[in-house]
Design a protein around this motif. Structure first.
Motif, short mmCIF file in Angstrom:
data_model
loop_
_atom_site.label_atom_id
_atom_site.label_comp_id
_atom_site.label_asym_id
_atom_site.label_seq_id
_atom_site.Cartn_x
_atom_site.Cartn_y
_atom_site.Cartn_z
N GLU A 27 0.79 -1.27 -0.01
CA GLU A 27 -0.02 0.11 0.05
C GLU A 27 0.85 1.21 0.10
O GLU A 27 0.32 2.26 -0.53
CB GLU A 27 -1.07 -0.14 1.11
CG GLU A 27 -1.91 -1.06 0.98
CD GLU A 27 -3.10 -0.98 2.00
OE1 GLU A 27 -3.41 -0.03 2.62
OE2 GLU A 27 -3.84 -1.71 1.96
N GLU A 61 -9.49 11.91 -8.78
CA GLU A 61 -9.32 10.86 -7.84
C GLU A 61 -7.88 10.42 -8.28
O GLU A 61 -6.93 10.10 -7.28
CB GLU A 61 -10.24 9.78 -8.37
CG GLU A 61 -11.61 9.83 -7.57
CD GLU A 61 -12.56 8.40 -7.93
OE1 GLU A 61 -12.99 7.93 -7.23
OE2 GLU A 61 -12.64 8.35 -9.02
N SER A 64 -5.26 12.57 -6.95
CA SER A 64 -5.27 12.70 -5.60
C SER A 64 -4.17 11.54 -5.08
O SER A 64 -3.79 11.44 -3.78
CB SER A 64 -6.50 12.70 -4.91
OG SER A 64 -6.91 11.38 -4.90
N TRP A 65 -4.15 10.25 -5.85
CA TRP A 65 -3.24 9.40 -5.26
C TRP A 65 -1.86 9.66 -4.89
O TRP A 65 -1.17 10.14 -6.20
CB TRP A 65 -3.22 8.25 -6.05
CG TRP A 65 -4.66 7.54 -6.27
CD1 TRP A 65 -5.76 7.72 -5.58
CD2 TRP A 65 -5.16 6.88 -7.43
NE1 TRP A 65 -7.03 7.16 -6.27
CE2 TRP A 65 -6.60 6.73 -7.43
CE3 TRP A 65 -4.59 6.55 -8.82
CZ2 TRP A 65 -7.48 5.92 -8.29
CZ3 TRP A 65 -5.28 6.15 -9.72
CH2 TRP A 65 -6.66 5.65 -9.49
N ASN A 66 -1.17 9.42 -3.75
CA ASN A 66 0.10 9.30 -3.52
C ASN A 66 0.79 7.95 -3.42
O ASN A 66 2.10 7.92 -3.51
CB ASN A 66 0.30 10.13 -2.23
CG ASN A 66 -0.20 11.70 -2.26
OD1 ASN A 66 0.25 12.08 -3.14
ND2 ASN A 66 -1.02 11.83 -1.37
N GLU A 70 -3.60 4.51 -1.63
CA GLU A 70 -4.82 5.32 -1.87
C GLU A 70 -5.78 4.97 -3.25
O GLU A 70 -7.01 5.07 -3.35
CB GLU A 70 -4.23 6.59 -2.11
CG GLU A 70 -3.64 7.34 -0.83
CD GLU A 70 -3.07 8.69 -0.87
OE1 GLU A 70 -3.53 9.09 -1.97
OE2 GLU A 70 -2.60 8.93 0.14
N GLU A 73 -8.21 2.40 -1.97
CA GLU A 73 -9.21 2.81 -1.28
C GLU A 73 -10.22 3.34 -2.18
O GLU A 73 -11.53 3.47 -2.05
CB GLU A 73 -8.84 4.03 -0.37
CG GLU A 73 -8.25 3.45 0.73
CD GLU A 73 -9.03 2.22 1.79
OE1 GLU A 73 -10.07 2.76 2.02
OE2 GLU A 73 -8.22 1.49 1.96
N SER A 74 -9.62 4.05 -3.37
CA SER A 74 -10.70 4.33 -4.48
C SER A 74 -11.53 3.20 -5.13
O SER A 74 -12.46 3.41 -5.22
CB SER A 74 -9.90 5.28 -5.63
OG SER A 74 -9.46 6.41 -4.79
#
Length: 78
Positions: A27, A61, A64-66, A70, A73-74
């Motif tokens: 993750e 979306e 925004s992912w790092n 993430e 989670e989306s």
């Protein structure tokens, strides 16, 4: 579907799309951790993830992912 199942599917997608057999996603994995994961392959990865999970992401979306967590989670929210 829980995080480990999603992560396992993502790992397979990343291996196929990036043509690298020894990818082991966590993750916390980011594009900086995988040499073959550049801006062009990022688009290919998103398309493959959307096809596999039969979902669509918004551009906000995606931006925004790092890290992979993430993204997971989306996917869970869809």
């Amino acid at each position: 579907m829980d995080n480990s199942e999603i992560l396992s599917k993502l790992n397979t997608i990343f291996q196929e799309e990036l043509d690298v057999d020894d990818i082991n996603l966590t993750e916390d994995t980011t594009a900086e951790d995988i040499e073959e994961w550049d801006s062009l392959s990022h688009i290919q990865l998103i398309v493959a993830v959307e096809k596999t999970f039969k979902i669509r992401f918004t551009s906000s979306e995606i931006q925004s992912w790092n890290n992979v967590g993430e993204m997971v989670e989306s996917i869970k929210k869809k």
